[in-house]
Design a protein around this motif. Structure first.
Motif, PDB file in Angstrom:
ATOM      1  N   ALA A 353       7.736   9.396   2.153  1.00  0.00           N
ATOM      2  CA  ALA A 353       8.134   9.214   3.550  1.00  0.00           C
ATOM      3  C   ALA A 353       7.592   7.903   4.107  1.00  0.00           C
ATOM      4  O   ALA A 353       8.301   7.157   4.789  1.00  0.00           O
ATOM      5  CB  ALA A 353       7.636  10.385   4.386  1.00  0.00           C
ATOM      6  N   ALA A 354       6.333   7.604   3.803  1.00  0.00           N
ATOM      7  CA  ALA A 354       5.711   6.386   4.330  1.00  0.00           C
ATOM      8  C   ALA A 354       6.385   5.127   3.806  1.00  0.00           C
ATOM      9  O   ALA A 354       6.456   4.107   4.504  1.00  0.00           O
ATOM     10  CB  ALA A 354       4.225   6.370   3.981  1.00  0.00           C
ATOM     11  N   LEU A 355       6.906   5.192   2.586  1.00  0.00           N
ATOM     12  CA  LEU A 355       7.547   4.024   1.980  1.00  0.00           C
ATOM     13  C   LEU A 355       9.051   3.975   2.239  1.00  0.00           C
ATOM     14  O   LEU A 355       9.744   3.103   1.719  1.00  0.00           O
ATOM     15  CB  LEU A 355       7.283   4.011   0.473  1.00  0.00           C
ATOM     16  CG  LEU A 355       5.819   3.857   0.046  1.00  0.00           C
ATOM     17  CD1 LEU A 355       5.692   3.959  -1.465  1.00  0.00           C
ATOM     18  CD2 LEU A 355       5.252   2.531   0.535  1.00  0.00           C
ATOM     19  N   GLY A 356       9.554   4.926   3.026  1.00  0.00           N
ATOM     20  CA  GLY A 356      10.969   4.924   3.359  1.00  0.00           C
ATOM     21  C   GLY A 356      11.872   5.493   2.284  1.00  0.00           C
ATOM     22  O   GLY A 356      13.100   5.356   2.361  1.00  0.00           O
ATOM     23  N   LEU A 357      11.287   6.145   1.284  1.00  0.00           N
ATOM     24  CA  LEU A 357      12.088   6.748   0.221  1.00  0.00           C
ATOM     25  C   LEU A 357      12.594   8.130   0.610  1.00  0.00           C
ATOM     26  O   LEU A 357      13.444   8.702  -0.075  1.00  0.00           O
ATOM     27  CB  LEU A 357      11.258   6.846  -1.064  1.00  0.00           C
ATOM     28  CG  LEU A 357      10.733   5.516  -1.622  1.00  0.00           C
ATOM     29  CD1 LEU A 357       9.783   5.759  -2.782  1.00  0.00           C
ATOM     30  CD2 LEU A 357      11.894   4.633  -2.059  1.00  0.00           C
ATOM     31  N   ALA A 387      -1.920  15.385   2.604  1.00  0.00           N
ATOM     32  CA  ALA A 387      -0.683  14.725   3.035  1.00  0.00           C
ATOM     33  C   ALA A 387      -0.961  13.782   4.202  1.00  0.00           C
ATOM     34  O   ALA A 387      -0.428  12.662   4.257  1.00  0.00           O
ATOM     35  CB  ALA A 387       0.355  15.768   3.427  1.00  0.00           C
ATOM     36  N   ALA A 388      -1.821  14.216   5.127  1.00  0.00           N
ATOM     37  CA  ALA A 388      -2.173  13.364   6.268  1.00  0.00           C
ATOM     38  C   ALA A 388      -2.888  12.099   5.806  1.00  0.00           C
ATOM     39  O   ALA A 388      -2.622  10.995   6.301  1.00  0.00           O
ATOM     40  CB  ALA A 388      -3.055  14.148   7.243  1.00  0.00           C
ATOM     41  N   ARG A 389      -3.788  12.254   4.852  1.00  0.00           N
ATOM     42  CA  ARG A 389      -4.543  11.095   4.351  1.00  0.00           C
ATOM     43  C   ARG A 389      -3.613  10.068   3.717  1.00  0.00           C
ATOM     44  O   ARG A 389      -3.737   8.861   3.946  1.00  0.00           O
ATOM     45  CB  ARG A 389      -5.589  11.566   3.342  1.00  0.00           C
ATOM     46  CG  ARG A 389      -6.454  10.464   2.776  1.00  0.00           C
ATOM     47  CD  ARG A 389      -7.599  11.048   1.975  1.00  0.00           C
ATOM     48  NE  ARG A 389      -7.164  11.688   0.750  1.00  0.00           N
ATOM     49  CZ  ARG A 389      -6.990  11.042  -0.408  1.00  0.00           C
ATOM     50  NH1 ARG A 389      -7.169   9.738  -0.472  1.00  0.00           N
ATOM     51  NH2 ARG A 389      -6.623  11.697  -1.485  1.00  0.00           N
ATOM     52  N   TYR A 390      -2.673  10.541   2.931  1.00  0.00           N
ATOM     53  CA  TYR A 390      -1.746   9.620   2.284  1.00  0.00           C
ATOM     54  C   TYR A 390      -0.816   8.962   3.297  1.00  0.00           C
ATOM     55  O   TYR A 390      -0.473   7.786   3.170  1.00  0.00           O
ATOM     56  CB  TYR A 390      -0.941  10.351   1.210  1.00  0.00           C
ATOM     57  CG  TYR A 390      -1.582  10.305  -0.148  1.00  0.00           C
ATOM     58  CD1 TYR A 390      -0.977   9.643  -1.203  1.00  0.00           C
ATOM     59  CD2 TYR A 390      -2.808  10.907  -0.382  1.00  0.00           C
ATOM     60  CE1 TYR A 390      -1.557   9.590  -2.453  1.00  0.00           C
ATOM     61  CE2 TYR A 390      -3.404  10.866  -1.623  1.00  0.00           C
ATOM     62  CZ  TYR A 390      -2.779  10.205  -2.655  1.00  0.00           C
ATOM     63  OH  TYR A 390      -3.371  10.151  -3.888  1.00  0.00           O
ATOM     64  N   CYS A 391      -0.394   9.726   4.317  1.00  0.00           N
ATOM     65  CA  CYS A 391       0.431   9.132   5.375  1.00  0.00           C
ATOM     66  C   CYS A 391      -0.327   8.005   6.066  1.00  0.00           C
ATOM     67  O   CYS A 391       0.217   6.919   6.298  1.00  0.00           O
ATOM     68  CB  CYS A 391       0.813  10.199   6.405  1.00  0.00           C
ATOM     69  SG  CYS A 391       2.182  11.267   5.908  1.00  0.00           S
ATOM     70  N   ALA A 392      -1.588   8.257   6.391  1.00  0.00           N
ATOM     71  CA  ALA A 392      -2.390   7.250   7.088  1.00  0.00           C
ATOM     72  C   ALA A 392      -2.590   6.008   6.232  1.00  0.00           C
ATOM     73  O   ALA A 392      -2.434   4.877   6.705  1.00  0.00           O
ATOM     74  CB  ALA A 392      -3.736   7.849   7.483  1.00  0.00           C
ATOM     75  N   GLY A 395       0.646   3.816   5.867  1.00  0.00           N
ATOM     76  CA  GLY A 395       1.303   3.236   7.032  1.00  0.00           C
ATOM     77  C   GLY A 395       2.192   4.173   7.816  1.00  0.00           C
ATOM     78  O   GLY A 395       3.180   3.727   8.409  1.00  0.00           O
ATOM     79  N   GLN A 396       1.863   5.458   7.859  1.00  0.00           N
ATOM     80  CA  GLN A 396       2.635   6.433   8.635  1.00  0.00           C
ATOM     81  C   GLN A 396       1.660   7.155   9.573  1.00  0.00           C
ATOM     82  O   GLN A 396       1.379   8.341   9.422  1.00  0.00           O
ATOM     83  CB  GLN A 396       3.310   7.443   7.695  1.00  0.00           C
ATOM     84  CG  GLN A 396       4.186   8.478   8.371  1.00  0.00           C
ATOM     85  CD  GLN A 396       5.588   7.982   8.615  1.00  0.00           C
ATOM     86  OE1 GLN A 396       5.915   6.867   8.255  1.00  0.00           O
ATOM     87  NE2 GLN A 396       6.417   8.780   9.241  1.00  0.00           N
ATOM     88  N   PRO A 397       1.088   6.452  10.570  1.00  0.00           N
ATOM     89  CA  PRO A 397       0.020   7.044  11.398  1.00  0.00           C
ATOM     90  C   PRO A 397       0.468   8.243  12.223  1.00  0.00           C
ATOM     91  O   PRO A 397      -0.309   9.184  12.415  1.00  0.00           O
ATOM     92  CB  PRO A 397      -0.416   5.881  12.298  1.00  0.00           C
ATOM     93  CG  PRO A 397       0.745   4.937  12.304  1.00  0.00           C
ATOM     94  CD  PRO A 397       1.389   5.060  10.964  1.00  0.00           C
ATOM     95  N   ALA A 398       1.707   8.215  12.716  1.00  0.00           N
ATOM     96  CA  ALA A 398       2.163   9.343  13.539  1.00  0.00           C
ATOM     97  C   ALA A 398       2.226  10.623  12.709  1.00  0.00           C
ATOM     98  O   ALA A 398       1.766  11.693  13.134  1.00  0.00           O
ATOM     99  CB  ALA A 398       3.530   9.028  14.139  1.00  0.00           C
TER     100      ALA A 398
END
Length: 432
Positions: A353-357, A387-392, A395-398
């Motif tokens: 999700a963070a990488l737009g895939l 999952a939250a750690r990887y998002c942060a 580059g997916q802070p929200a």
């Protein structure tokens, strides 16, 4: 020469080993020679020592089971195979033992051995609660015969089964009963078994969020193995200890311990666990900002053909994303395929999700579904936190904030408002 002796000789010659090479430290050249000539039987412990050095243990183990009559020590072989992920091979050993016992009149019916075989069969079918009960029965039968080692092992197995079914507190109680069955004995078998128990306690305590206690048990396991003169097991315990430091964000201590574990396992030619240690070491270096060194180690771990490789590619993707190398991150996450646990699947979805895939709504729904499959609230919170750690980090802070709040909610709903989530700096290590 019997069938097993012939298989052993073929393995040795195929590997280019002498009898001294095959004997290692656990056996002698004379013992290997006698077994190859069929004038002596190899014990299960001797077989396990050989299997740890064999490139493909299946032929060796199956020929052993075909050649020798079943004995209660076979449960130790099954346990070893299960702990090393060879479930199919363990099932073959169980089936062979049960078939041979069925052909005997009386045999082992109603014994701890028979009960343990049934328990392992249930374990393979993932009927863990029923398996735990059967293992407890086996322990009681062994204790009645004053077989302390069998009783302690069966209690350990029972605790492992309870842990797999999510009954973590009961699992710890069962491990303590196993310690009690060992009593004050301090021979090598007792020390090694105590080390195994401590390592099992480490895993359960981590799942309960009791990281400081887990670190204490890992240190105890290392001491037991060292006193027993079991270097491979000591390396595993050091790996656990390093992982505990890593989990708490103590990266310098993690580096020191993991380097020692790597040195010990490398010295013992125990390659199967080195990849996990290498990965955790890379994660520790990344935590200290030593990204170039970390990337090299994680890339080495990623080259393995196992679940470690999949996790390592995810870590590599996270590392690249942290440094803004998005193309490399996308390439790494595409390579993160293979068998994985719930937390790893949640990490994969978060990175995608963070990488737009993957769109965030789709990834979010899938992450929440994965978390709901957890066995207990702490595991559910851990999945959400990872999952939250990887998002942060990617580059997916929200998305990270949303998942982190959900992780806190799950933990606090289970244990009250004073419970905090895991520290935001600590990654989840790879188990060896």
């Amino acid at each position: 020469m019997d069938a097993f002796g012939e298989s052993l000789r073929e393995l040795r010659r195929y590997s280019g080993w002498t009898q001294e090479d095959l004997a290692g430290r656990e056996l002698t050249r004379a013992q290997i020679s006698a077994v190859e000539r069929g004038v002596a039987h190899l014990s299960v412990r001797g077989l396990i020592a050989l299997v740890q050095r064999a490139p493909d243990p299946s032929q060796l183990i199956l020929s052993y089971c075909d050649a020798y009559p079943p004995a209660s020590s076979w449960t130790e072989l099954v346990r070893f195979l299960m702990l090393n992920g060879w479930e199919k091979l363990a099932g073959s050993v169980i089936a062979t033992a049960q078939a041979k016992l069925a052909s005997k009149r009386g045999g082992y019916a109603g014994t701890s051995f028979e009960s343990s075989l049934v328990a392992w069969s249930l374990h393979l079918k993932e009927c863990h609660t029923e398996a735990a009960t059967r293992f407890a029965t086996a322990a009681a039968l062994a204790a009645a015969k004053k077989r302390w080692y069998e009783a302690a092992q069966a209690l350990w197995d029972s605790g492992q089964a309870l842990a797999l079914s999510g009954h973590l507190s009961r699992a710890l109680q069962r491990f303590q009963r196993s310690h009690a069955a060992i009593g004050s004995r301090s021979n090598r078998r007792a020390l090694v078994l105590r080390g195994h128990l401590c390592r099992s306690e480490v895993e359960v305590l981590r799942r309960m969020g009791l990281f400081h206690w887990a670190r204490d048990r890992a240190g105890r396991a290392r001491t037991y193995y060292r006193d027993a003169g079991a270097p491979v097991e000591e390396g595993h315990a050091l790996s656990d200890l390093g992982a505990s430091f890593l989990e708490e964000g103590h990266y310098r201590q993690a580096e020191d311990v993991l380097r020692e574990a790597h040195r010990l396992l490398l010295k013992e030619h125990h390659d199967r666990c080195i990849s996990a240690v290498t990965l955790n070491l890379g994660m520790a270096l990344a935590g200290m900002g030593r990204f170039k060194e970390a990337a090299g180690l994680i890339q080495t771990a990623a080259s393995t053909h196992s679940s470690i490789g999949a996790y390592a590619h995810l870590e590599l993707a996270r590392l690249h994303a942290q440094q803004g190398r998005l193309d490399e991150a996308k390439e790494a996450v595409q390579l993160a395929v293979g068998r994985c646990d719930l937390a790893e699947e949640a990490r994969r979805l978060a990175v995608q999700a963070a990488l737009g895939l993957l769109s965030w709504p789709v990834a979010r729904a899938r992450i929440l579904a994965v978390a709901r499959d957890a066995l207990n609230p702490h595991e559910e919170a851990t999945v959400l936190y990872e999952a939250a750690r990887y998002c942060a980090d990617c580059g997916q802070p929200a998305g990270a904030s949303e998942l982190y709040l959900k992780a806190r909610f799950v933990a606090q709903a289970a244990w009250g408002p004073d419970v905090d989530a895991r520290p935001t700096t600590a990654p989840e290590p790879m188990k060896s």
